[in-house]
Write a protein that holds these residues in place. Structure first.
Motif, PDB file in Angstrom:
ATOM      1  N   THR A 114       0.661  -1.337  -0.164  1.00 29.06           N
ATOM      2  CA  THR A 114      -0.100  -0.257  -0.025  1.00 29.06           C
ATOM      3  C   THR A 114       0.611   1.298   0.088  1.00 29.06           C
ATOM      4  OG1 THR A 114      -2.020  -1.063   1.111  1.00 29.06           O
ATOM      5  CG2 THR A 114      -1.609   1.388   1.151  1.00 29.06           C
ATOM      6  N   GLY A 115       1.828   1.013   0.713  1.00 31.15           N
ATOM      7  CA  GLY A 115       3.002   2.444   0.792  1.00 31.15           C
ATOM      8  C   GLY A 115       3.616   2.570  -0.660  1.00 31.15           C
ATOM      9  N   VAL A 116       3.842   1.416  -1.018  1.00 31.22           N
ATOM     10  CA  VAL A 116       4.364   1.607  -2.642  1.00 31.22           C
ATOM     11  C   VAL A 116       3.391   2.373  -3.643  1.00 31.22           C
ATOM     12  CG1 VAL A 116       5.166   0.246  -4.557  1.00 31.22           C
ATOM     13  CG2 VAL A 116       5.897  -0.354  -2.306  1.00 31.22           C
ATOM     14  N   ALA A 117       2.224   1.884  -3.602  1.00 27.48           N
ATOM     15  CA  ALA A 117       1.127   2.466  -4.278  1.00 27.48           C
ATOM     16  C   ALA A 117       0.852   3.932  -4.087  1.00 27.48           C
ATOM     17  CB  ALA A 117      -0.034   1.273  -4.265  1.00 27.48           C
ATOM     18  N   THR A 118       0.495   4.254  -2.725  1.00 29.94           N
ATOM     19  CA  THR A 118       0.202   5.707  -2.410  1.00 29.94           C
ATOM     20  C   THR A 118       1.400   6.626  -2.087  1.00 29.94           C
ATOM     21  OG1 THR A 118       0.206   4.954   0.148  1.00 29.94           O
ATOM     22  CG2 THR A 118      -1.765   4.523  -1.173  1.00 29.94           C
ATOM     23  N   THR A 119       2.777   5.967  -1.988  1.00 22.85           N
ATOM     24  CA  THR A 119       3.796   6.920  -1.690  1.00 22.85           C
ATOM     25  C   THR A 119       4.568   7.074  -3.123  1.00 22.85           C
ATOM     26  OG1 THR A 119       3.839   6.250   0.652  1.00 22.85           O
ATOM     27  CG2 THR A 119       5.812   7.575  -0.376  1.00 22.85           C
ATOM     28  N   LEU A 120       4.785   6.054  -3.703  1.00 18.75           N
ATOM     29  CA  LEU A 120       5.869   6.193  -4.872  1.00 18.75           C
ATOM     30  C   LEU A 120       4.861   6.394  -6.193  1.00 18.75           C
ATOM     31  CD1 LEU A 120       7.945   3.024  -4.188  1.00 18.75           C
ATOM     32  CD2 LEU A 120       8.489   5.345  -3.260  1.00 18.75           C
ATOM     33  N   GLY A 121       3.596   6.073  -5.982  1.00 17.09           N
ATOM     34  CA  GLY A 121       2.705   6.305  -7.224  1.00 17.09           C
ATOM     35  C   GLY A 121       3.277   5.146  -8.359  1.00 17.09           C
ATOM     36  N   ALA A 122       2.028   5.281  -9.234  1.00 17.18           N
ATOM     37  CA  ALA A 122       1.934   4.374 -10.333  1.00 17.18           C
ATOM     38  C   ALA A 122       3.247   4.820 -11.257  1.00 17.18           C
ATOM     39  CB  ALA A 122       0.532   4.428 -11.060  1.00 17.18           C
ATOM     40  N   GLY A 123       4.050   3.829 -11.770  1.00 14.68           N
ATOM     41  CA  GLY A 123       5.302   4.200 -12.545  1.00 14.68           C
ATOM     42  C   GLY A 123       6.302   3.182 -12.493  1.00 14.68           C
ATOM     43  N   SER A 124       7.376   3.482 -12.938  1.00 15.48           N
ATOM     44  CA  SER A 124       8.434   2.554 -13.079  1.00 15.48           C
ATOM     45  C   SER A 124       9.262   2.574 -11.687  1.00 15.48           C
ATOM     46  CB  SER A 124       9.367   3.012 -14.308  1.00 15.48           C
ATOM     47  OG  SER A 124      10.162   4.484 -13.960  1.00 15.48           O
TER      48      SER A 124
END
Length: 268
Positions: free
Chosen positions: A140-150
């Protein structure tokens, strides 16, 4: 009649080829069907810890696809978890549950006996449940903090590669706790065999997105950090490293690695 010298040379070329080792690693660590597998593949894999991070990349790449798409974060996280366990299976999670039950016991001998029990107790359920929650929160942290992308995809791959690098560390530096699966992997090769595994794993740091070096390094090191803790702890808990410890290192290392990558990005 075939030439014995020719057969010997062919055998040597086969044993030195990376293909059997990779085939054995994929067969052992994933649910991906690999045709033509033989006992020689297993033997080649046992002597090739560098194949572990390669399989990490093979598992992490499809698992991270959802984070590259413009979809709501619950969808991306659900896709990640579903693809992850569809590709890798639940064998490592079972090892984590067994280790959780064993740690709940009071002495090394009892713990080794608990590891042989196929039933999952309170300790195993707690270890597995907490780790899955931590993994879902990390995703969830990856999706919400880093955002969609590479960047998100690269962190997911680095986390998976790092988890497998942690397993390689245990294989190269550990001592087997008892006869079993662990003893067929742990201590088979020397400590120097960890070097090629590190070199292979470092490929996830090549050509990083802008500002992503620190998060990628943090994610990559999460697995080995967990493995070091398990290496030290299992000496007194179990007397060495078992197959269940290897599985637990994979599951715990992955969860810690995702959080490490997100935290590193957040504090930059």
């Amino acid at each position: 009649m075939s030439d014995p010298d020719s057969e010997t040379a062919t055998g040597r070329r086969a044993s030195s080829s990376p293909v059997p080792a990779l085939r054995g690693a994929i067969t052992f660590l994933t649910r991906i069907p690999i045709p033509g597998g033989t006992r020689a593949d297993w033997d080649a894999f046992r002597r090739s810890p560098w194949t572990l991070p390669v399989v990490g990349a093979i598992v992490g790449t499809p698992a991270g696809i959802g984070f590259s798409l413009p979809v709501p974060w619950p969808t991306a996280v659900t896709a990640y978890l579903a693809i992850l366990y569809l590709v890798s299976g639940v064998t490592h999670a079972d090892g984590l549950a067994d280790l959780g039950d064993a740690i709940a016991a009071h002495d090394p001998e009892t713990r080794r006996e608990v590891l042989k029990d196929s039933e999952t107790g309170v300790g195993g359920a707690l270890a597995l449940g907490l780790t899955l929650i931590a993994l879902a929160l990390g995703a969830t942290g990856v999706a919400t903090t880093l955002g969609a992308g590479s960047l998100a995809v690269r962190v997911v791959i680095a986390a998976e590669v790092g988890a497998k690098l942690g397993m390689a560390l245990l294989v190269c530096f550990g001592e087997p706790a008892h006869e079993g699966l662990g003893s067929q992997l742990v201590g088979v090769v020397g400590r120097l065999s960890f070097v090629p595994a590190v070199v292979v794993a470092s490929a996830v740091l090549v050509a990083p997105p802008f500002g992503a070096v620190v998060p990628l390094v943090a994610a990559l090191l999460g697995g080995p950090a967990v493995a070091v803790a398990l290496l030290v702890g299992t000496r007194s808990w179990l007397g060495g490293v078992s197959g269940d410890v290897l599985g637990a290192a994979n599951e715990l290392g992955r969860a810690v690695a995702l959080h490490a990558g997100v935290i590193a990005w957040a504090i930059l």
